[in-house]
Design a protein around this motif. Structure first.
Motif, PDB file in Angstrom:
ATOM      1  N   SER A 186       1.520  38.502 -21.928  1.00  0.00           N
ATOM      2  CA  SER A 186       2.575  39.353 -21.514  1.00  0.00           C
ATOM      3  C   SER A 186       1.875  40.597 -20.794  1.00  0.00           C
ATOM      4  O   SER A 186       2.314  41.539 -19.931  1.00  0.00           O
ATOM      5  CB  SER A 186       3.760  39.260 -22.616  1.00  0.00           C
ATOM      6  OG  SER A 186       3.707  39.858 -23.912  1.00  0.00           O
ATOM      7  N   PHE A 187       1.160  40.844 -21.472  1.00  0.00           N
ATOM      8  CA  PHE A 187       0.734  42.268 -21.514  1.00  0.00           C
ATOM      9  C   PHE A 187      -0.450  42.302 -20.100  1.00  0.00           C
ATOM     10  O   PHE A 187       0.199  43.775 -19.722  1.00  0.00           O
ATOM     11  CB  PHE A 187      -0.661  43.114 -22.836  1.00  0.00           C
ATOM     12  CG  PHE A 187      -0.631  44.889 -22.110  1.00  0.00           C
ATOM     13  CD1 PHE A 187      -0.059  45.929 -22.367  1.00  0.00           C
ATOM     14  CD2 PHE A 187      -2.389  44.699 -21.936  1.00  0.00           C
ATOM     15  CE1 PHE A 187      -0.582  46.921 -22.144  1.00  0.00           C
ATOM     16  CE2 PHE A 187      -3.130  45.884 -21.568  1.00  0.00           C
ATOM     17  CZ  PHE A 187      -1.774  46.824 -21.991  1.00  0.00           C
ATOM     18  N   ALA A 188      -1.124  41.407 -20.034  1.00  0.00           N
ATOM     19  CA  ALA A 188      -1.874  41.133 -19.032  1.00  0.00           C
ATOM     20  C   ALA A 188      -0.602  41.140 -17.236  1.00  0.00           C
ATOM     21  O   ALA A 188      -1.724  42.123 -16.683  1.00  0.00           O
ATOM     22  CB  ALA A 188      -3.169  40.456 -19.182  1.00  0.00           C
ATOM     23  N   LEU A 189      -0.276  40.464 -17.605  1.00  0.00           N
ATOM     24  CA  LEU A 189       0.642  40.277 -16.620  1.00  0.00           C
ATOM     25  C   LEU A 189       1.289  41.951 -16.071  1.00  0.00           C
ATOM     26  O   LEU A 189       1.613  42.460 -14.695  1.00  0.00           O
ATOM     27  CB  LEU A 189       1.808  39.849 -16.817  1.00  0.00           C
ATOM     28  CG  LEU A 189       1.220  37.898 -16.649  1.00  0.00           C
ATOM     29  CD1 LEU A 189       2.368  36.760 -17.071  1.00  0.00           C
ATOM     30  CD2 LEU A 189       0.300  37.401 -15.301  1.00  0.00           C
ATOM     31  N   ALA A 190       2.526  42.976 -17.643  1.00  0.00           N
ATOM     32  CA  ALA A 190       2.667  44.251 -16.653  1.00  0.00           C
ATOM     33  C   ALA A 190       1.576  45.001 -16.704  1.00  0.00           C
ATOM     34  O   ALA A 190       1.456  45.600 -15.713  1.00  0.00           O
ATOM     35  CB  ALA A 190       2.985  44.367 -18.263  1.00  0.00           C
ATOM     36  N   LEU A 191       0.227  44.936 -17.346  1.00  0.00           N
ATOM     37  CA  LEU A 191      -0.855  45.836 -16.249  1.00  0.00           C
ATOM     38  C   LEU A 191      -0.968  45.495 -14.655  1.00  0.00           C
ATOM     39  O   LEU A 191      -1.159  46.307 -13.983  1.00  0.00           O
ATOM     40  CB  LEU A 191      -2.084  45.572 -17.293  1.00  0.00           C
ATOM     41  CG  LEU A 191      -3.553  46.371 -16.503  1.00  0.00           C
ATOM     42  CD1 LEU A 191      -3.053  47.846 -17.324  1.00  0.00           C
ATOM     43  CD2 LEU A 191      -4.541  45.739 -17.834  1.00  0.00           C
TER      44      LEU A 191
END
Length: 265
Positions: A186-191
């Motif tokens: 999820s963090f990778a996609l938000a980044l």
């Protein structure tokens, strides 16, 4: 700001005048971001000489991720983040590969033959693993354990860079890419979303490489406990000098904080 206090595994591969396999920049940094550089160095142990390659090859992408050391240092300063970086060339051992895999010590890299890796004995391979691979990953694991004990959040940010074109291949259009796969992406996609909001950037989703079973560091340290993570690839011509590294540190600072706020929201 930097510390070389990580204990070195004694092995015949390294001698006293060789540098430590691990450098920890800004130990004790309070940011949730734990920045890591699997391929930040291009040093060869003195016992291996030049590994029978041209000295110019040590400045190429086959030997290291160009610009990552300076980028990681700048991010550590901007974010008050810990930056753990590997010292030795990926041609000696690739710390983003399983230690037993063939491509952890490649005999050929992007068409360049590495004669010193052509006929490694089991003892040769074990010496490199024990002297470099093990202490590097132990440093990351120890830092995560410390943060867990102290209640400090951890978001793993793996820095990599990619050549504008592989030998004989087409030009790569991306300025940067965000890689992700298992665990909690999820963090990778938000980044990825945050970077794509930046003007004039072409940002790949699992490009120019796809994160898969070949990657070792993030699957080892992030996936089992579903820690937040992102693997960042930046084109090497954009990190070739300090000005470029500072520019990208500014971009990443902005986008990492935006992605983290999205996760908290």
């Amino acid at each position: 700001m930097a510390s070389n206090s990580n204990p070195r595994v004694e092995a015949s591969l390294l001698i006293d005048s060789d540098p430590s396999p691990v450098v920890t920049v800004n130990p004790g940094g309070r940011s949730p971001f734990l920045v890591i550089g699997d391929h930040a160095g291009n040093v060869i142990p003195l016992s291996l000489g030049m590994m029978e390659i041209d000295s110019r090859d040590l400045c190429r992408h086959i030997a290291w991720d160009i610009g990552v050391a300076g980028l990681g240092l700048a991010l550590a300063e901007r974010l008050d983040a810990v930056f753990i970086r590997q010292t030795y060339s990926r041609l000696v051992i690739d710390c983003n590969r399983a230690p037993g895999s063939v491509d952890a010590m490649p005999a050929v890299s992007d068409g360049t033959i590495v004669p010193a890796n052509a006929a490694l004995t089991p003892e040769d391979r074990t010496a490199r693993i024990d002297a470099i691979h093990v202490p590097y990953h132990r440093a990351i694991a120890d830092e995560l354990a410390r943060r867990d004990r102290e209640g400090q959040a951890s978001i793993l940010v793996a820095l990599h860079s990619f050549t504008p074109a592989m030998s004989g291949g087409p030009a790569r259009p991306w300025h940067a890419g965000i890689l992700h796969d298992g665990g909690d992406p999820s963090f990778a996609l938000a980044l990825l979303t945050a970077l794509r909001r930046e003007a004039d950037l072409v940002v790949g989703d699992n490009e120019p490489y796809r994160m898969d079973q070949v990657d070792y560091t993030l699957p080892l340290h992030a996936y089992p406990l579903r820690r937040l993570y992102a693997e960042i690839e930046i084109r090497q011509d954009l990190l070739a000098d300090e000005q470029g590294q500072r520019r990208w540190a500014s971009i990443l600072e902005r986008c990492l904080l935006a992605a983290s706020a999205t996760e908290e929201g």
